[in-house]
Design a protein around this motif. Structure first.
Motif, PDB file in Angstrom:
ATOM      1  N   ALA A   1       0.797  -1.265  -0.005  1.00 16.08           N
ATOM      2  CA  ALA A   1      -0.069   0.034  -0.021  1.00 16.08           C
ATOM      3  C   ALA A   1       0.867   1.316  -0.146  1.00 16.08           C
ATOM      4  CB  ALA A   1      -1.036   0.111   1.211  1.00 16.08           C
ATOM      5  N   LEU A   2       1.910   1.115   0.657  1.00 16.88           N
ATOM      6  CA  LEU A   2       2.915   2.342   0.906  1.00 16.88           C
ATOM      7  C   LEU A   2       3.855   2.523  -0.240  1.00 16.88           C
ATOM      8  CD1 LEU A   2       3.267   2.417   4.893  1.00 16.88           C
ATOM      9  CD2 LEU A   2       1.769   3.841   3.384  1.00 16.88           C
ATOM     10  N   SER A   3       4.072   1.299  -1.207  1.00 13.80           N
ATOM     11  CA  SER A   3       5.263   1.228  -2.201  1.00 13.80           C
ATOM     12  C   SER A   3       5.306   2.591  -3.115  1.00 13.80           C
ATOM     13  CB  SER A   3       5.088   0.015  -2.654  1.00 13.80           C
ATOM     14  OG  SER A   3       4.063  -0.216  -3.494  1.00 13.80           O
ATOM     15  N   ARG A   4       3.821   3.108  -3.347  1.00 16.11           N
ATOM     16  CA  ARG A   4       3.792   4.104  -4.277  1.00 16.11           C
ATOM     17  C   ARG A   4       4.063   5.401  -3.843  1.00 16.11           C
ATOM     18  NH1 ARG A   4      -2.285   4.033  -6.618  1.00 16.11           N
ATOM     19  NH2 ARG A   4      -1.194   6.066  -7.739  1.00 16.11           N
ATOM     20  N   TYR A   5       4.121   5.521  -2.587  1.00 21.48           N
ATOM     21  CA  TYR A   5       4.038   6.935  -1.864  1.00 21.48           C
ATOM     22  C   TYR A   5       5.212   7.027  -1.000  1.00 21.48           C
ATOM     23  CZ  TYR A   5      -0.509   6.698  -3.163  1.00 21.48           C
ATOM     24  OH  TYR A   5      -1.936   6.535  -4.191  1.00 21.48           O
ATOM     25  N   CYS A   6       6.056   6.130  -0.577  1.00 20.06           N
ATOM     26  CA  CYS A   6       7.015   6.192   0.583  1.00 20.06           C
ATOM     27  C   CYS A   6       8.417   5.418   0.129  1.00 20.06           C
ATOM     28  CB  CYS A   6       6.666   5.561   1.774  1.00 20.06           C
ATOM     29  SG  CYS A   6       4.974   6.025   2.308  1.00 20.06           S
ATOM     30  N   SER A   7       9.522   5.840   0.797  1.00 23.74           N
ATOM     31  CA  SER A   7      10.754   5.245   0.547  1.00 23.74           C
ATOM     32  C   SER A   7      10.753   4.035   1.187  1.00 23.74           C
ATOM     33  CB  SER A   7      11.803   6.140   1.040  1.00 23.74           C
ATOM     34  OG  SER A   7      11.780   6.276   2.532  1.00 23.74           O
ATOM     35  N   ASP A   8      11.739   3.227   0.805  1.00 19.30           N
ATOM     36  CA  ASP A   8      11.985   2.155   1.453  1.00 19.30           C
ATOM     37  C   ASP A   8      12.127   1.943   3.008  1.00 19.30           C
ATOM     38  OD1 ASP A   8      11.798   0.884  -0.989  1.00 19.30           O
ATOM     39  OD2 ASP A   8      13.991   0.531  -1.430  1.00 19.30           O
ATOM     40  N   ASP A   9      13.148   3.024   3.394  1.00 19.80           N
ATOM     41  CA  ASP A   9      13.110   3.104   4.866  1.00 19.80           C
ATOM     42  C   ASP A   9      11.974   3.408   5.643  1.00 19.80           C
ATOM     43  OD1 ASP A   9      14.922   3.427   7.193  1.00 19.80           O
ATOM     44  OD2 ASP A   9      14.304   5.730   7.096  1.00 19.80           O
TER      45      ASP A   9
ATOM     46  N   SER B   1       3.155  11.072   6.549  1.00 21.62           N
ATOM     47  CA  SER B   1       2.220  12.018   6.706  1.00 21.62           C
ATOM     48  C   SER B   1       0.638  11.534   6.377  1.00 21.62           C
ATOM     49  CB  SER B   1       2.325  13.297   5.681  1.00 21.62           C
ATOM     50  OG  SER B   1       2.179  12.870   4.307  1.00 21.62           O
ATOM     51  N   LEU B   2      -0.133  12.435   7.013  1.00 24.71           N
ATOM     52  CA  LEU B   2      -1.537  11.856   6.804  1.00 24.71           C
ATOM     53  C   LEU B   2      -2.093  12.039   5.382  1.00 24.71           C
ATOM     54  CD1 LEU B   2      -3.439  13.492  10.174  1.00 24.71           C
ATOM     55  CD2 LEU B   2      -2.873  11.049   9.586  1.00 24.71           C
ATOM     56  N   ASP B   3      -1.527  13.008   4.786  1.00 26.15           N
ATOM     57  CA  ASP B   3      -2.203  12.987   3.211  1.00 26.15           C
ATOM     58  C   ASP B   3      -1.563  11.689   2.556  1.00 26.15           C
ATOM     59  OD1 ASP B   3      -2.922  15.662   3.751  1.00 26.15           O
ATOM     60  OD2 ASP B   3      -1.119  16.695   2.991  1.00 26.15           O
ATOM     61  N   ILE B   4      -0.462  11.283   2.692  1.00 21.98           N
ATOM     62  CA  ILE B   4      -0.078   9.977   1.995  1.00 21.98           C
ATOM     63  C   ILE B   4      -0.773   8.889   2.483  1.00 21.98           C
ATOM     64  CG2 ILE B   4       1.665   8.074   2.131  1.00 21.98           C
ATOM     65  CD1 ILE B   4       3.836  10.571   1.975  1.00 21.98           C
ATOM     66  N   LEU B   5      -1.206   8.660   3.943  1.00 27.61           N
ATOM     67  CA  LEU B   5      -1.985   7.584   4.274  1.00 27.61           C
ATOM     68  C   LEU B   5      -3.541   7.735   3.812  1.00 27.61           C
ATOM     69  CD1 LEU B   5      -0.934   7.673   8.222  1.00 27.61           C
ATOM     70  CD2 LEU B   5      -0.018   6.108   6.504  1.00 27.61           C
ATOM     71  N   ASP B   6      -3.819   8.885   3.457  1.00 24.97           N
ATOM     72  CA  ASP B   6      -5.266   9.174   3.086  1.00 24.97           C
ATOM     73  C   ASP B   6      -5.016   8.554   1.638  1.00 24.97           C
ATOM     74  OD1 ASP B   6      -6.323  10.131   5.440  1.00 24.97           O
ATOM     75  OD2 ASP B   6      -6.069  12.229   4.703  1.00 24.97           O
ATOM     76  N   LYS B   7      -4.380   8.874   0.994  1.00 27.43           N
ATOM     77  CA  LYS B   7      -4.114   8.448  -0.390  1.00 27.43           C
ATOM     78  C   LYS B   7      -4.043   6.821  -0.457  1.00 27.43           C
ATOM     79  CE  LYS B   7      -1.848  12.373  -2.318  1.00 27.43           C
ATOM     80  NZ  LYS B   7      -0.429  12.798  -2.978  1.00 27.43           N
ATOM     81  N   ALA B   8      -3.144   6.347   0.469  1.00 22.07           N
ATOM     82  CA  ALA B   8      -3.243   4.754   0.247  1.00 22.07           C
ATOM     83  C   ALA B   8      -4.614   4.335   0.801  1.00 22.07           C
ATOM     84  CB  ALA B   8      -2.248   4.349   1.432  1.00 22.07           C
ATOM     85  N   ALA B   9      -5.205   4.878   2.009  1.00 22.33           N
ATOM     86  CA  ALA B   9      -6.655   4.458   2.358  1.00 22.33           C
ATOM     87  C   ALA B   9      -7.480   4.565   1.292  1.00 22.33           C
ATOM     88  CB  ALA B   9      -7.090   5.216   3.524  1.00 22.33           C
TER      89      ALA B   9
END
Length: 283
Positions: A38-46, A62-70
């Motif tokens: 779910a986070l691979s499109r928005y976050c770094s490996d770390d 950030s909540l913005d990224i979490l909202d997109k993944a949600a």
């Protein structure tokens, strides 16, 4: 007589459906694998590594990224459950007794799937750890509260907030067992389960009527599922995102710690300068 009353009891009815849906194939979400995808499109490996090892909040996501993944997950589950519901509506009236229980189980199964996904994104611990098919009471309790939030039960909102607060205070990586099974939250869990049992009976009747006419019933059923699933999932997402435990924690990057040893040269004076508590020097 006692067994009959238990079946008719809304709380027991809801709990039975919840436990049954949790045992369906594919309903339980692997937390680590889901967060990684779910986070691979928005976050770094770390960031992803930290989110899995700790929580997305602890990773500083950030909540913005979490909202997109949600939203990605909500749209995926909504499309899937609507297609299955439409397929279940095709046979029509003659197969109604068989299709309605199946459709209800599928619907609850997908609600469980999205509840887990949203929980993991918004920093809740693994709800189904271990290989057992059984659900422990704490997990059953928190899922009941999540369902309550999805169906707009205000007492469920308050109870989820209390559970989240207890977890934040303890910095726990698992659900607060005592609060959910014995403490102040437990009566709220039972109240919400009863309300959901009553609501579930109404929904079952509405879904049964929608399937009475072949083909047309399929279209209505699929549309009804989409119209009910999306708002409930978004309601849970909004509430979980508002909790304090979800807010990203600012963290310093991992660095190598080097121990520094200070070497003091002898001072050739006939007095020693010392510092008072207020920072001034005295002789």
């Amino acid at each position: 007589m006692a067994a009959s009353k238990e079946i008719e009891d809304p709380e027991s009815r809801f709990s039975a459906v919840l436990v049954g849906a949790a045992k369906l194939p594919g309903v339980r979400i692997n937390r680590d694998a889901y967060l990684r995808k779910a986070l691979s499109r928005y976050c770094s490996d770390d960031e992803i590594r930290r989110a899995i090892e700790e929580t997305p909040a602890a990773a500083g996501i950030s909540l913005d990224i979490l909202d997109k993944a949600a939203n990605d997950s909500i749209n995926y589950e909504a499309a899937k459950v609507s297609a299955l519901s439409a397929a279940a509506g095709l046979p029509g009236l003659i197969f109604l007794p068989a299709t309605v229980p199946t459709d209800l189980a599928q619907y609850f199964g997908h609600m469980l799937r999205i509840a887990q996904k949203l929980a993991y994104l918004y920093s809740w611990p693994d709800l189904f750890s271990g290989d057992s098919d059984d659900i422990d009471d704490a997990t059953k309790g928190v899922l009941t509260l999540f369902f309550g939030v999805m169906f707009g039960t205000q007492s469920a909102n308050a109870a989820v907030g209390k559970v989240a607060e207890a977890m934040s205070k303890q910095v726990a990586k698992k659900l607060p067992q005592k609060a959910l099974t014995q403490g102040v939250v437990y009566p709220m869990v039972k109240k919400v389960a009863k309300q959901l049992g009553i609501e579930m009976t109404k929904k079952t009747f509405a879904r049964a009527v929608s399937k009475a006419i072949p083909v047309v019933g399929a279209v209505i059923s699929g549309g009804l599922t989409l119209a009910t699933f999306l708002p409930t999932a978004k309601r849970l997402k909004k509430h979980l995102a508002s909790l304090e435990m979800t807010k990203p924690k600012l963290r310093a990057p991992d660095v190598e710690v080097v121990e520094v040893v200070e070497v003091h040269e002898p001072v050739a004076t006939d007095y020693v300068e010392q510092s008072d508590e207020d920072g001034s020097a005295s002789r």
